[in-house]
Every structure is written in structure tokens, then in C-alpha cells.
Scaffold this motif. Sequence first.
Motif, PDB file in Angstrom:
ATOM      1  N   GLU A  60       8.069 -44.551 -16.841  1.00 32.44           N
ATOM      2  CA  GLU A  60       7.491 -43.205 -16.819  1.00 32.44           C
ATOM      3  C   GLU A  60       8.413 -42.196 -16.144  1.00 32.44           C
ATOM      4  O   GLU A  60       8.205 -40.990 -16.281  1.00 32.44           O
ATOM      5  CB  GLU A  60       6.159 -43.204 -16.059  1.00 32.44           C
ATOM      6  CG  GLU A  60       5.045 -44.012 -16.658  1.00 32.44           C
ATOM      7  CD  GLU A  60       3.805 -43.933 -15.801  1.00 32.44           C
ATOM      8  OE1 GLU A  60       3.055 -42.946 -15.955  1.00 32.44           O
ATOM      9  OE2 GLU A  60       3.590 -44.839 -14.967  1.00 32.44           O
ATOM     10  N   VAL A  61       9.396 -42.682 -15.389  1.00 30.61           N
ATOM     11  CA  VAL A  61      10.204 -41.821 -14.528  1.00 30.61           C
ATOM     12  C   VAL A  61      11.522 -41.463 -15.200  1.00 30.61           C
ATOM     13  O   VAL A  61      12.263 -42.332 -15.648  1.00 30.61           O
ATOM     14  CB  VAL A  61      10.473 -42.526 -13.177  1.00 30.61           C
ATOM     15  CG1 VAL A  61      11.374 -41.668 -12.297  1.00 30.61           C
ATOM     16  CG2 VAL A  61       9.151 -42.817 -12.478  1.00 30.61           C
ATOM     17  N   ALA A  62      11.800 -40.152 -15.253  1.00 31.33           N
ATOM     18  CA  ALA A  62      13.064 -39.682 -15.813  1.00 31.33           C
ATOM     19  C   ALA A  62      14.183 -39.847 -14.796  1.00 31.33           C
ATOM     20  O   ALA A  62      15.251 -40.364 -15.123  1.00 31.33           O
ATOM     21  CB  ALA A  62      12.946 -38.219 -16.240  1.00 31.33           C
ATOM     22  N   TRP A  63      13.931 -39.410 -13.559  1.00 31.04           N
ATOM     23  CA  TRP A  63      14.934 -39.563 -12.500  1.00 31.04           C
ATOM     24  C   TRP A  63      14.327 -39.359 -11.120  1.00 31.04           C
ATOM     25  O   TRP A  63      13.247 -38.787 -10.982  1.00 31.04           O
ATOM     26  CB  TRP A  63      16.132 -38.633 -12.696  1.00 31.04           C
ATOM     27  CG  TRP A  63      15.824 -37.180 -12.983  1.00 31.04           C
ATOM     28  CD1 TRP A  63      15.822 -36.580 -14.212  1.00 31.04           C
ATOM     29  CD2 TRP A  63      15.487 -36.156 -12.041  1.00 31.04           C
ATOM     30  NE1 TRP A  63      15.504 -35.244 -14.087  1.00 31.04           N
ATOM     31  CE2 TRP A  63      15.304 -34.957 -12.774  1.00 31.04           C
ATOM     32  CE3 TRP A  63      15.332 -36.120 -10.665  1.00 31.04           C
ATOM     33  CZ2 TRP A  63      14.962 -33.745 -12.161  1.00 31.04           C
ATOM     34  CZ3 TRP A  63      14.990 -34.913 -10.046  1.00 31.04           C
ATOM     35  CH2 TRP A  63      14.815 -33.756 -10.791  1.00 31.04           C
ATOM     36  N   VAL A  64      15.041 -39.876 -10.129  1.00 26.81           N
ATOM     37  CA  VAL A  64      14.678 -39.731  -8.720  1.00 26.81           C
ATOM     38  C   VAL A  64      15.914 -39.216  -8.000  1.00 26.81           C
ATOM     39  O   VAL A  64      17.010 -39.765  -8.162  1.00 26.81           O
ATOM     40  CB  VAL A  64      14.240 -41.080  -8.104  1.00 26.81           C
ATOM     41  CG1 VAL A  64      13.897 -40.907  -6.619  1.00 26.81           C
ATOM     42  CG2 VAL A  64      13.064 -41.661  -8.859  1.00 26.81           C
ATOM     43  N   ALA A  65      15.772 -38.162  -7.182  1.00 25.83           N
ATOM     44  CA  ALA A  65      16.907 -37.595  -6.473  1.00 25.83           C
ATOM     45  C   ALA A  65      16.545 -37.426  -4.999  1.00 25.83           C
ATOM     46  O   ALA A  65      15.419 -37.057  -4.651  1.00 25.83           O
ATOM     47  CB  ALA A  65      17.308 -36.251  -7.067  1.00 25.83           C
TER      48      ALA A  65
END
Length: 210
Positions: free
Chosen positions: A198-203
Motif C-alpha cells: 500500500e505504501v509508495a514511499w517512506v522518507a
Amino acid sequence: MLKHADIWAAIDALARDHGLTASALARRAGLDPTTFNKSKRITREGKPRWPSTESVAKVLDATGASLSDLLDHIEGEHRANGANHLPLIGFAQAGDRGYFDDAGYPVGGSWDEIPFPEVGDPNAYALEVSGDSMEPLFRDGDRVIVSPSASVRRGDRVVVRTLEGEVMVKQLVRQTAKRIELASLNPAHPGRSLATEEVAWVARILWASQ
């Protein structure tokens, strides 16, 4: 090239010259006290907004400053004492298309910019917080500096974007191959558990102005 942020920063500097906040400066000039609020510096569509010539003229008249004084501040902010310039976007617009690539790096020409010291990541950018969902740690109008290339570890404060375009600021509790567990910064709001797909990206958030 002159940036929107240079003009707004110059108005802030002019307010400080007279021992005023931006709101107090607007009030002294006979304007709505919210005229120079950070939320008014960007449109609902995420585009940077210039201050009106009328509001600038009223500020100069109310403070007795000259146009030359304002221009000096603008030039000083433009130089920013050698500071680096980071892309800046309002948090409400972070879920829109066109601001990030698939890996979470800033792209496109719709970003504003702010002066900021070098943070060691050429792709770092700033998000301006809106609303109360991140209080008491981050408040409305605070800016968080985000590094899309920094490694993320348990306990880090992070910006997460889902494939559906939802953007949130949370604390990373646990990350596995299948799920990402997130804690809310505001105890009044629930944490989240997301499937990895579900996650596109984490920053990672490196720093916040308050």
C-alpha cells in the motif's frame, strides 16, 4: 531568479525591524491580521502566491519604510547568507500528483523554495505543516525538512505516502517485509498499520522549524 519566498521573507524581516510579528504588521497596516499568515502564501492548488502590491504599499506606509528598505531585505533574503535553497510545498498539496516521482524525490516546477543550510542530501525538501494532527510535536505552520535518501530506522519520525496519495507524518514503530507499523504524533489520533504494497514511499524527517 527572484522567488516568492524571498518576498515573504523580506516582509517578515521588515516586521522584525519594528518588533512585530507578521500578524501584528498586517494589523498595523490596516489589513486582516491573517494576510501574511503562512497558509496565505500558497494557494489551495499548491501554487506559491505573491503578496498584493496594495498590501505591500500599506505595510511601507504603516512602518515608514521605503521601497528601497524592502528591496534591501529582498536582496538579503535572496542571497540568504550563502544558504542552500530547498524545495517547499504545503502539506495539503503533498498528496497531489506532479510533486514527487515514484521514489519520493521532489520533481516538477511547482515547488516554492526556502533558504536553508546544506543538509547533506541534494534531494531534501521542506513540507509546511497544516492542521493539528501532528501536535504537540509539530504545529500548524511548522516546516519539516525531509530526506528521501536517508536510511529509516525504528523510532524515526517519517513522512509516508500511500499509493492512493494519502500523506501522513508518523513515528516508525516497526517495518517488516509485509507491513509498516506507525504511531501517531498526536495521542488524539490513532496509529496506522499498512501493508507494504500500500505504501509508495517512506522518507525520514531530519529537522523541524518551530
